[in-house]
Design a protein around this motif. Structure first.
Motif, short mmCIF file in Angstrom:
data_model
loop_
_atom_site.label_atom_id
_atom_site.label_comp_id
_atom_site.label_asym_id
_atom_site.label_seq_id
_atom_site.Cartn_x
_atom_site.Cartn_y
_atom_site.Cartn_z
N THR A 140 8.17 4.07 -4.75
CA THR A 140 8.71 5.25 -4.08
C THR A 140 7.85 5.69 -2.89
O THR A 140 8.38 6.06 -1.85
CB THR A 140 8.83 6.42 -5.08
OG1 THR A 140 9.65 5.98 -6.16
CG2 THR A 140 9.45 7.64 -4.44
N ALA A 141 6.54 5.63 -3.02
CA ALA A 141 5.64 6.09 -1.96
C ALA A 141 5.17 4.95 -1.05
O ALA A 141 4.20 5.11 -0.30
CB ALA A 141 4.44 6.79 -2.57
N PHE A 192 0.86 -1.18 0.00
CA PHE A 192 0.00 0.00 0.00
C PHE A 192 0.90 1.23 0.00
O PHE A 192 1.82 1.33 0.81
CB PHE A 192 -0.89 0.01 1.24
CG PHE A 192 -1.58 1.32 1.49
CD1 PHE A 192 -2.69 1.69 0.76
CD2 PHE A 192 -1.08 2.20 2.44
CE1 PHE A 192 -3.32 2.91 0.98
CE2 PHE A 192 -1.70 3.42 2.67
CZ PHE A 192 -2.82 3.78 1.94
N SER A 193 0.62 2.16 -0.91
CA SER A 193 1.39 3.41 -0.96
C SER A 193 0.55 4.58 -0.46
O SER A 193 0.83 5.15 0.58
CB SER A 193 1.90 3.67 -2.38
OG SER A 193 2.86 2.69 -2.74
N THR A 194 -0.49 4.98 -1.22
CA THR A 194 -1.37 6.07 -0.81
C THR A 194 -2.81 5.71 -1.16
O THR A 194 -3.06 4.77 -1.93
CB THR A 194 -1.02 7.40 -1.53
OG1 THR A 194 -1.33 7.27 -2.92
CG2 THR A 194 0.45 7.77 -1.35
N GLU A 195 -3.73 6.51 -0.63
CA GLU A 195 -5.15 6.26 -0.87
C GLU A 195 -5.56 6.46 -2.32
O GLU A 195 -6.58 5.95 -2.76
CB GLU A 195 -6.00 7.18 0.03
CG GLU A 195 -5.96 6.83 1.49
CD GLU A 195 -4.71 7.36 2.20
OE1 GLU A 195 -3.85 8.02 1.57
OE2 GLU A 195 -4.58 7.08 3.40
N VAL A 196 -4.78 7.19 -3.09
CA VAL A 196 -5.14 7.48 -4.48
C VAL A 196 -4.44 6.57 -5.49
O VAL A 196 -4.62 6.73 -6.69
CB VAL A 196 -4.87 8.97 -4.84
CG1 VAL A 196 -5.75 9.88 -4.00
CG2 VAL A 196 -3.40 9.31 -4.66
N GLN A 197 -3.65 5.64 -5.00
CA GLN A 197 -2.94 4.71 -5.89
C GLN A 197 -3.46 3.29 -5.68
O GLN A 197 -3.78 2.91 -4.55
CB GLN A 197 -1.44 4.72 -5.59
CG GLN A 197 -0.76 6.03 -5.94
CD GLN A 197 0.69 6.00 -5.51
OE1 GLN A 197 0.99 6.18 -4.33
NE2 GLN A 197 1.58 5.76 -6.47
N HIS A 207 5.23 -1.58 8.39
CA HIS A 207 5.47 -0.30 7.75
C HIS A 207 6.82 -0.39 7.07
O HIS A 207 7.74 -1.02 7.60
CB HIS A 207 5.47 0.82 8.79
CG HIS A 207 4.10 1.15 9.27
ND1 HIS A 207 3.32 2.12 8.69
CD2 HIS A 207 3.36 0.60 10.27
CE1 HIS A 207 2.17 2.18 9.31
NE2 HIS A 207 2.15 1.25 10.27
N HIS A 222 4.18 2.46 1.80
CA HIS A 222 3.89 2.77 3.20
C HIS A 222 3.74 1.51 4.05
O HIS A 222 4.28 1.43 5.14
CB HIS A 222 2.62 3.62 3.27
CG HIS A 222 2.29 4.10 4.64
ND1 HIS A 222 3.04 5.06 5.28
CD2 HIS A 222 1.29 3.77 5.48
CE1 HIS A 222 2.52 5.28 6.48
NE2 HIS A 222 1.46 4.51 6.63
N GLY A 260 9.98 4.59 2.89
CA GLY A 260 9.65 5.15 1.59
C GLY A 260 10.92 5.53 0.85
O GLY A 260 11.99 5.66 1.42
#
Length: 100
Positions: free
Chosen positions: A55-56, A34-39, A90, A58, A93
């Protein structure tokens, strides 16, 4: 002289057999990152070898049948954290990696 040649051959054979015996089979299952909520999630099916994390990145979840090692660099070298099957961690990044 002949005894020395036999001894060297035995040592070489032992080294080769030792290396072959330590090879691990590839993990079966998925590693999900999982990276971000929008990916969308990054899914690595039956991962083997060293994989660079996005890169992002998490959170990494290990849904394989074996442990996954997480590293703070892109080369799977140095200290690592282990995620056992069915667990998550976790992750650093930027330039992290994992191996299964």
């Amino acid at each position: 002289m002949r005894t020395r040649a036999v001894l060297i051959s035995l040592v070489a054979a032992s080294a080769v057999l030792g290396l072959a015996g330590s090879a691990q089979a590839a993990a079966t299952g998925d590693v999900v990152v999982f990276s971000t909520e929008v990916q969308p999630l990054d899914v690595y099916r039956d991962p083997s070898g060293c994989q660079q994390l996005p890169t992002a990145a998490h959170v990494l979840t290990n849904q394989t049948d074996g442990p996954v090692r997480i590293y703070g660099n892109p080369f799977c070298l140095g200290p690592s954290v282990v995620a056992q099957p069915g667990h998550g961690v976790h992750v650093p990044g930027g330039a992290g990696s994992f191996s299964a």
